[in-house]
Design a protein around this motif. Structure first.
Motif, PDB file in Angstrom:
ATOM      1  N   ASP A 241      -0.836 -16.813  11.519  1.00 20.09           N
ATOM      2  CA  ASP A 241       0.228 -17.190  10.587  1.00 20.09           C
ATOM      3  C   ASP A 241       0.320 -18.702  10.519  1.00 20.09           C
ATOM      4  O   ASP A 241      -0.657 -19.389  10.803  1.00 20.09           O
ATOM      5  N   ASP A 242       1.481 -19.232  10.169  1.00 21.39           N
ATOM      6  CA  ASP A 242       1.609 -20.678   9.963  1.00 21.39           C
ATOM      7  C   ASP A 242       2.065 -21.433  11.204  1.00 21.39           C
ATOM      8  O   ASP A 242       2.487 -22.589  11.112  1.00 21.39           O
ATOM      9  N   ILE A 243       1.984 -20.814  12.368  1.00 22.47           N
ATOM     10  CA  ILE A 243       2.363 -21.498  13.610  1.00 22.47           C
ATOM     11  C   ILE A 243       1.181 -22.353  14.069  1.00 22.47           C
ATOM     12  O   ILE A 243       0.115 -21.821  14.401  1.00 22.47           O
ATOM     13  N   PRO A 244       1.306 -23.678  14.083  1.00 21.45           N
ATOM     14  CA  PRO A 244       0.178 -24.535  14.479  1.00 21.45           C
ATOM     15  C   PRO A 244      -0.140 -24.365  15.952  1.00 21.45           C
ATOM     16  O   PRO A 244       0.740 -24.097  16.774  1.00 21.45           O
ATOM     17  N   GLY A 245      -1.419 -24.512  16.281  1.00 25.07           N
ATOM     18  CA  GLY A 245      -1.799 -24.366  17.678  1.00 25.07           C
ATOM     19  C   GLY A 245      -3.000 -25.196  18.077  1.00 25.07           C
ATOM     20  O   GLY A 245      -3.065 -25.710  19.180  1.00 25.07           O
ATOM     21  N   LEU A 246      -3.961 -25.353  17.159  1.00 20.97           N
ATOM     22  CA  LEU A 246      -5.180 -26.081  17.480  1.00 20.97           C
ATOM     23  C   LEU A 246      -4.973 -27.583  17.328  1.00 20.97           C
ATOM     24  O   LEU A 246      -4.377 -28.038  16.353  1.00 20.97           O
ATOM     25  N   GLN A 247      -5.490 -28.354  18.300  1.00 20.42           N
ATOM     26  CA  GLN A 247      -5.494 -29.810  18.217  1.00 20.42           C
ATOM     27  C   GLN A 247      -6.909 -30.318  18.498  1.00 20.42           C
ATOM     28  O   GLN A 247      -7.619 -29.772  19.341  1.00 20.42           O
ATOM     29  N   ILE A 248      -7.298 -31.377  17.785  1.00 19.83           N
ATOM     30  CA  ILE A 248      -8.621 -31.996  17.936  1.00 19.83           C
ATOM     31  C   ILE A 248      -8.442 -33.416  18.458  1.00 19.83           C
ATOM     32  O   ILE A 248      -7.563 -34.151  17.994  1.00 19.83           O
ATOM     33  N   ARG A 249      -9.275 -33.810  19.393  1.00 20.48           N
ATOM     34  CA  ARG A 249      -9.203 -35.172  19.936  1.00 20.48           C
ATOM     35  C   ARG A 249     -10.013 -36.119  19.047  1.00 20.48           C
ATOM     36  O   ARG A 249     -11.191 -35.881  18.784  1.00 20.48           O
ATOM     37  N   LYS A 250      -9.352 -37.175  18.602  1.00 18.37           N
ATOM     38  CA  LYS A 250      -9.994 -38.130  17.688  1.00 18.37           C
ATOM     39  C   LYS A 250      -9.532 -39.538  18.020  1.00 18.37           C
ATOM     40  O   LYS A 250      -8.346 -39.840  18.012  1.00 18.37           O
ATOM     41  N   ASP A 251     -10.491 -40.421  18.334  1.00 20.10           N
ATOM     42  CA  ASP A 251     -10.199 -41.832  18.601  1.00 20.10           C
ATOM     43  C   ASP A 251      -9.105 -42.012  19.656  1.00 20.10           C
ATOM     44  O   ASP A 251      -8.237 -42.879  19.521  1.00 20.10           O
ATOM     45  N   GLY A 252      -9.152 -41.191  20.676  1.00 17.72           N
ATOM     46  CA  GLY A 252      -8.195 -41.330  21.769  1.00 17.72           C
ATOM     47  C   GLY A 252      -6.849 -40.681  21.538  1.00 17.72           C
ATOM     48  O   GLY A 252      -5.941 -40.826  22.356  1.00 17.72           O
TER      49      GLY A 252
END
Length: 374
Positions: A241-252
């Protein structure tokens, strides 16, 4: 043969998070709490960072729109190792049914789910895994060998809700086709022929995992435990659904992936990093849990076929661009990953980097050339 499951995993059964969540909790059990004193980036999030968006329809249709989209794809793979894919061609009705039945499965009585618990020393089944002294993840999962079909162990495939086996069969087959097509465009984006990346995955291995994250009384205490990179070619994630969960590491910094209706979240794994000779990097990512809401995600982990050799594509390796990774068979690759998990002394990708291995004779000249150019 299911390669990951054929490895003698040093794992043991532990209570599911759903069992903990049955009772009100004021604090997270100590076995789930992470010590982040040595991770200065753990709490650094940048809400202005947005994961790139790639339109599969523009890639498929050709013409000028394809060239523009290939450039977007190339930048996303080089700079992020991740992107969100829209208009991917997987049946909307099938995705809807997959989400519905996954939710219904996790809404079954816990005792019903536990009938499919994994066995000690195996990955397949329901529950969670624990290796050596690793911290526990605030999630339960159902992990299945989905493709090739002969790898399936149906004793771990639930029969309820009705039709769930057939839905998973259709879903994983469509996702594997998407993987091959997407890898073809990624190969074209580097200037290679489409088959250079895609050929070894057309009949490749696909593992299916459905994650269940119950509400967590202290989300900030467990979020840091899950940072990882995948050993796949690519991984495809579907949010329920629309519950955010994934995060990506970018430039620290950590960038949140905001769910887009109908989109699939794509992360590059180490196989593609190796085959591209480091042009594309595996994305470091982590899962975020919610204090008041359940989050469910569905992931396809996609690998080359069992007899594949994982190595930089020959047309990339040149005198001025030597091989940065050694050639390794698929079984060797998985065993190297397990050894890294057990020892935890270095990053997995370093075990196949030419700087850190004793190379076969045929690779020693490339290794010397690589050292010269660094």
């Amino acid at each position: 043969m299911a390669l990951l499951s054929s490895i003698n995993w040093i794992a043991k059964h532990i209570p599911s998070v759903q069992e903990h969540a049955r009772e009100p909790l004021d604090a997270v059990p100590k076995s789930y709490v992470c010590n982040v004193a040595n991770d200065p980036v753990a709490d650094r999030c940048n809400p202005s960072l947005q994961v790139p968006l790639v339109n599969m329809a523009s890639l498929v249709n050709g013409g000028e729109s394809r060239e523009e989209e290939l450039q977007k794809l190339d930048l996303a793979c080089r700079q992020w190792g991740a992107f969100q894919l829209i208009n991917h061609g997987v049946s909307e009705e099938l995705i809807k049914e997959m989400k519905k039945q996954t939710l219904e499965f996790y809404n079954l009585p816990l005792e019903e789910n536990l009938r499919y618990s994994h066995k000690e020393g195996s990955l397949e089944g329901y529950g969670k895994h624990f290796i050596n002294s690793q911290k526990l993840q605030w999630s339960d999962m159902m992990f299945l060998n989905a493709l090739p079909v002969e790898d399936r162990n149906f004793s771990f495939w639930p029969k309820s809700p009705q039709g769930i086996r057939e839905t998973r069969d259709s879903y994983t087959k469509q996702m594997r086709k998407l993987v091959a097509s997407l890898l073809g465009f990624m190969s074209m984006a580097t200037g290679l022929k489409a088959y250079e990346f895609s050929e070894v995955c057309e009949d490749g291995i696909l593992h299916l995992r459905m994650n269940y994250y119950p509400p967590c009384p202290q989300p900030d205490q467990v979020i840091r435990c899950s940072a990882d990179t995948d050993i796949t070619s690519i991984s495809l994630l579907l949010e329920l659904d629309d519950i955010p969960g994934l995060q990506i590491r970018k430039d620290g910094y950590w960038a949140a992936v905001k769910p887009i209706p109908g989109a699939v979240d794509v992360t590059i794994g180490h196989v593609t990093e190796i085959m591209s000779n480091g042009i594309y990097k595996a994305a470091e990512h982590r899962a975020v849990v919610n204090e008041s809401k359940v989050r469910i995600s569905i992931i396809c982990f996609c690998y080359p076929e069992e007899n594949a050799t994982i190595e930089p594509v020959q047309d990339i390796v040149k005198p001025d661009c030597p091989a940065m990774y050694k050639s390794i068979s698929q079984p060797e690759y998985f065993h190297s990953y397990l050894d890294e998990k057990l020892e935890s002394k270095q990053q997995f990708i370093d075990t196949v980097d030419t700087k850190n291995v004793t190379l076969p004779i045929q690779h020693q000249n490339l290794h010397r050339a690589a050292s010269y150019h660094k």
